[in-house]
Design a protein around this motif. Structure first.
Motif, PDB file in Angstrom:
ATOM      1  N   SER A  70       2.298   1.752  -3.434  1.00 50.53           N
ATOM      2  CA  SER A  70       1.282   2.164  -4.398  1.00 50.53           C
ATOM      3  C   SER A  70       0.965   3.645  -4.305  1.00 50.53           C
ATOM      4  N   PHE A  71       0.931   4.176  -3.071  1.00 52.12           N
ATOM      5  CA  PHE A  71       0.537   5.570  -2.874  1.00 52.12           C
ATOM      6  C   PHE A  71       1.705   6.471  -2.451  1.00 52.12           C
ATOM      7  N   ALA A  72       2.926   5.927  -2.480  1.00 52.57           N
ATOM      8  CA  ALA A  72       4.098   6.677  -2.015  1.00 52.57           C
ATOM      9  C   ALA A  72       3.846   7.226  -0.613  1.00 52.57           C
ATOM     10  N   ALA A  73       3.286   6.371   0.254  1.00 56.06           N
ATOM     11  CA  ALA A  73       2.894   6.788   1.604  1.00 56.06           C
ATOM     12  C   ALA A  73       4.031   6.541   2.587  1.00 56.06           C
ATOM     13  N   GLY A  74       4.176   7.452   3.530  1.00 55.19           N
ATOM     14  CA  GLY A  74       5.147   7.286   4.590  1.00 55.19           C
ATOM     15  C   GLY A  74       4.567   6.496   5.751  1.00 55.19           C
ATOM     16  N   MET A  75       5.324   6.448   6.847  1.00 55.56           N
ATOM     17  CA  MET A  75       4.902   5.667   7.999  1.00 55.56           C
ATOM     18  C   MET A  75       3.572   6.158   8.567  1.00 55.56           C
ATOM     19  N   SER A  76       3.367   7.472   8.643  1.00 56.86           N
ATOM     20  CA  SER A  76       2.116   7.975   9.217  1.00 56.86           C
ATOM     21  C   SER A  76       0.916   7.527   8.395  1.00 56.86           C
ATOM     22  N   GLY A  77       1.061   7.499   7.077  1.00 49.17           N
ATOM     23  CA  GLY A  77      -0.038   7.042   6.235  1.00 49.17           C
ATOM     24  C   GLY A  77      -0.379   5.584   6.495  1.00 49.17           C
ATOM     25  N   LEU A  78       0.650   4.753   6.667  1.00 51.44           N
ATOM     26  CA  LEU A  78       0.419   3.330   6.934  1.00 51.44           C
ATOM     27  C   LEU A  78      -0.225   3.132   8.310  1.00 51.44           C
ATOM     28  N   GLN A  79       0.180   3.952   9.277  1.00 47.92           N
ATOM     29  CA  GLN A  79      -0.448   3.871  10.598  1.00 47.92           C
ATOM     30  C   GLN A  79      -1.943   4.170  10.503  1.00 47.92           C
ATOM     31  N   TRP A  80      -2.295   5.159   9.696  1.00 50.09           N
ATOM     32  CA  TRP A  80      -3.720   5.504   9.561  1.00 50.09           C
ATOM     33  C   TRP A  80      -4.515   4.397   8.883  1.00 50.09           C
ATOM     34  N   VAL A  81      -3.905   3.671   7.963  1.00 51.08           N
ATOM     35  CA  VAL A  81      -4.614   2.570   7.301  1.00 51.08           C
ATOM     36  C   VAL A  81      -5.069   1.538   8.333  1.00 51.08           C
ATOM     37  N   VAL A  82      -4.230   1.286   9.329  1.00 55.69           N
ATOM     38  CA  VAL A  82      -4.586   0.328  10.386  1.00 55.69           C
ATOM     39  C   VAL A  82      -5.498   0.970  11.422  1.00 55.69           C
TER      40      VAL A  82
ATOM     41  N   TRP B 275      -3.001 -11.130  -5.877  1.00 59.85           N
ATOM     42  CA  TRP B 275      -3.861 -10.125  -6.518  1.00 59.85           C
ATOM     43  C   TRP B 275      -3.462  -8.691  -6.232  1.00 59.85           C
ATOM     44  N   GLY B 276      -2.428  -8.493  -5.455  1.00 59.19           N
ATOM     45  CA  GLY B 276      -2.099  -7.136  -5.031  1.00 59.19           C
ATOM     46  C   GLY B 276      -2.875  -6.787  -3.765  1.00 59.19           C
TER      47      GLY B 276
ATOM     48  N   PRO C 250      -8.571   5.530  -4.960  1.00 62.89           N
ATOM     49  CA  PRO C 250      -7.598   6.117  -5.890  1.00 62.89           C
ATOM     50  C   PRO C 250      -6.386   6.737  -5.185  1.00 62.89           C
ATOM     51  N   ASP C 251      -6.528   6.995  -3.890  1.00 65.46           N
ATOM     52  CA  ASP C 251      -5.422   7.606  -3.153  1.00 65.46           C
ATOM     53  C   ASP C 251      -5.534   7.221  -1.686  1.00 65.46           C
ATOM     54  N   LEU C 252      -4.532   7.623  -0.918  1.00 63.91           N
ATOM     55  CA  LEU C 252      -4.485   7.227   0.493  1.00 63.91           C
ATOM     56  C   LEU C 252      -5.625   7.822   1.319  1.00 63.91           C
ATOM     57  N   PRO C 253      -5.958   9.108   1.181  1.00 62.93           N
ATOM     58  CA  PRO C 253      -7.090   9.636   1.971  1.00 62.93           C
ATOM     59  C   PRO C 253      -8.390   8.880   1.719  1.00 62.93           C
ATOM     60  N   ALA C 254      -8.638   8.489   0.457  1.00 63.87           N
ATOM     61  CA  ALA C 254      -9.852   7.727   0.159  1.00 63.87           C
ATOM     62  C   ALA C 254      -9.813   6.363   0.847  1.00 63.87           C
ATOM     63  N   LEU C 255      -8.647   5.738   0.864  1.00 63.05           N
ATOM     64  CA  LEU C 255      -8.512   4.436   1.532  1.00 63.05           C
ATOM     65  C   LEU C 255      -8.750   4.574   3.031  1.00 63.05           C
ATOM     66  N   VAL C 256      -8.157   5.574   3.640  1.00 63.87           N
ATOM     67  CA  VAL C 256      -8.319   5.774   5.082  1.00 63.87           C
ATOM     68  C   VAL C 256      -9.783   6.073   5.412  1.00 63.87           C
TER      69      VAL C 256
ATOM     70  N   ILE D 206       0.843  -1.201   0.000  1.00 61.19           N
ATOM     71  CA  ILE D 206       0.000   0.000   0.000  1.00 61.19           C
ATOM     72  C   ILE D 206       0.876   1.249   0.000  1.00 61.19           C
ATOM     73  N   GLY D 207       1.914   1.240   0.828  1.00 62.41           N
ATOM     74  CA  GLY D 207       2.818   2.377   0.880  1.00 62.41           C
ATOM     75  C   GLY D 207       3.489   2.630  -0.456  1.00 62.41           C
TER      76      GLY D 207
END
Length: 462
Positions: free
Chosen positions: A57-69, A180-181, A114-120, A54-55
């Motif tokens: 795919s969206f060029a997300a840093g650690m904070s973005g990955l923390q928010w996904v969880v 499947w990704g 389509p992006d990290l905010p939408a996923l979160v 996920i990181g």
């Protein structure tokens, strides 16, 4: 680590479609409930192994990955305080169908994000729906099985689904991500959701009935948790602004709960030292277990450069023993009371955490996998007895409420632990990992000392 989450719900009123416990409808209802509970537990853990993908795919840093969880975990935990009452008000079958449908749609939105905010954002909706599904699923099982012995077996099967989800979560996440990704871990929820809704067509309908809702308390709890998580994960100027909001919302929550006739968290519960100790111990266990799974999911892939599937398989020795150990813990609790297994389990978990302090990038992966096992064994030995001790300490009519408070505290602590430990490893992975492990060991050491205050053996109140 037990997933037997007794929810804050009451015996549902049965509608005219009620079936006897021996008819096929009861089995269909149990299957539907089991699938939903398993799905909500799975989504709390399956995403961890997919985080590097996920990181990327969206060029997300650690904070973005923390928010996904944490977007899922904290929404799930905060709203679990009220969703048992919501299930009563609308009827368990309707609440379950609604929660399942929203969960499936939110899963599709996650897969299409389509992006990290939408996923979160979609993960938040998933968490809200999961909070509705959990108490409604248990209420449906209680509704379908009216004979006590058959009901006990059905509830045990329901709880086993959660344990299986915890055990298979990392492996399933790795396999789906590889095949499947990362989007596959969300799309797989859709056919399961459809199957649940089809099975619900034949489930008995439960009548709605009045149940008090503490909306001000629930709202301030959500604001406090969200602001606190934001302060920890984002830091900087934004975090310094969020922290006073969290403190103010937390103070408002306490004030509201003291005045409410039917608070979501009766603060008087914590005057009992057993209740306070078990909530503290459950919270410490959740911080240790969920945060370590989060950190080592990243360690296996970002530091040791294993594939998602290999990383998931490396967790299997750790998670595969949980269900068996839960059973052993239950038997020990029945024979010796809750204190003994808690006093055995917590030091084992601490030893596991201290052993993991020796891990670095060059540690053989098979050795890291084995070093994770004592933590899982210790946590799995601790949670069933602390749940029993909690329920023993309160009158029978408050058992569901107390269990709801305990499980909400555990989920919240796990989410906040991920927020803190993710922030630590973002500043330097191996150093941050060691600080995280040491902090978790310190928390469990404190609750181990507190556990000596518990009664040596107790009989459950009638």
């Amino acid at each position: 680590m037990s997933t037997n989450q007794t929810s804050r719900t009451h015996e549902p009123a049965l509608g005219p479609a009620e079936s006897g416990p021996g008819r096929p409808t009861a089995a269909l209802t149990l299957t539907a409930s089991l699938l939903g509970f398993t799905l909500t537990c799975l989504d709390a853990s399956v995403v961890n192994v997919a985080l590097p993908a996920i990181g990327s795919s969206f060029a997300a840093g650690m904070s973005g990955l923390q928010w996904v969880v944490d977007a899922y975990t904290l929404a799930f935990a905060a709203l679990m305080l009220s969703t048992g009452a919501f299930s009563d008000r609308v009827g368990a079958s309707r609440a379950y169908a609604l929660g399942t449908a929203v969960f499936a749609l939110a899963s599709m939105a996650c897969g299409l994000a389509p992006d990290l905010p939408a996923l979160v954002g979609a993960r938040v909706v998933q968490g809200v729906a999961a909070a509705v599904v959990l108490p409604a699923s248990l209420a449906l099982v209680r509704q379908a099985y009216t004979e006590p012995a058959r009901r006990a077996r059905a509830v045990a099967a329901w709880a086993a689904g959660g344990s299986l989800a915890v055990a298979l979560g990392p492996v399933a996440g790795g396999a789906l991500t590889t095949a499947w990704g990362w989007r596959g871990i969300f799309f797989v929820n859709l056919p399961v959701g459809v199957a649940i809704l089809v099975l619900l067509v034949r489930a008995p309908r439960s009548r709605p009935r009045p149940a008090p809702l503490d909306l001000p308390g629930q709202l301030t709890a959500v604001v406090a948790l969200a602001a606190l998580a934001f302060a920890v994960i984002e830091g900087g100027t934004a975090g310094r602004v969020a922290l006073p909001v969290a403190v103010a919302a937390g103070a408002a929550f306490v004030r509201i709960e003291k005045r409410q006739a039917h608070p979501v968290v009766p603060l008087g519960l914590f005057r009992d030292r057993t209740v306070a100790t078990t909530v503290a111990a459950g919270s410490a266990v959740s911080v240790a277990f969920y945060s370590v799974v989060f950190v080592f999911s990243l360690f296996f892939q970002q530091v040791q450069h294993h594939s998602a599937l290999h990383a998931g398989l490396l967790f299997l020795p750790m998670t595969g023993l949980i269900a068996v150990t839960n059973v052993v813990a239950g038997k020990l609790t029945g024979r010796h009371g809750p204190r003994l297994p808690m006093l055995v389990g917590q030091p084992v978990a601490v030893a596991g955490l201290l052993g993991l302090l020796t891990v670095d990038a060059g540690t053989p992966p098979w050795l890291v996998s084995l070093l994770l096992v004592p933590l899982a064994l210790g946590c799995a030995l601790t949670v069933p007895p602390l749940t029993t001790a909690m329920l023993d300490a309160v009158p029978a009519e408050r058992a569901g409420l107390a269990a709801g408070v305990l499980n909400a505290a555990r989920q919240v602590s796990g989410g906040l632990g991920i927020a803190v430990f993710g922030t630590l490893v973002a500043g330097g992975f191996e150093a941050g990992m060691r600080w995280s492990l040491a902090a978790a060991a310190a928390l469990l050491t404190v609750t181990y000392v507190l556990s000596f205050r518990l009664a040596g053996h107790s009989a459950r109140r009638a």
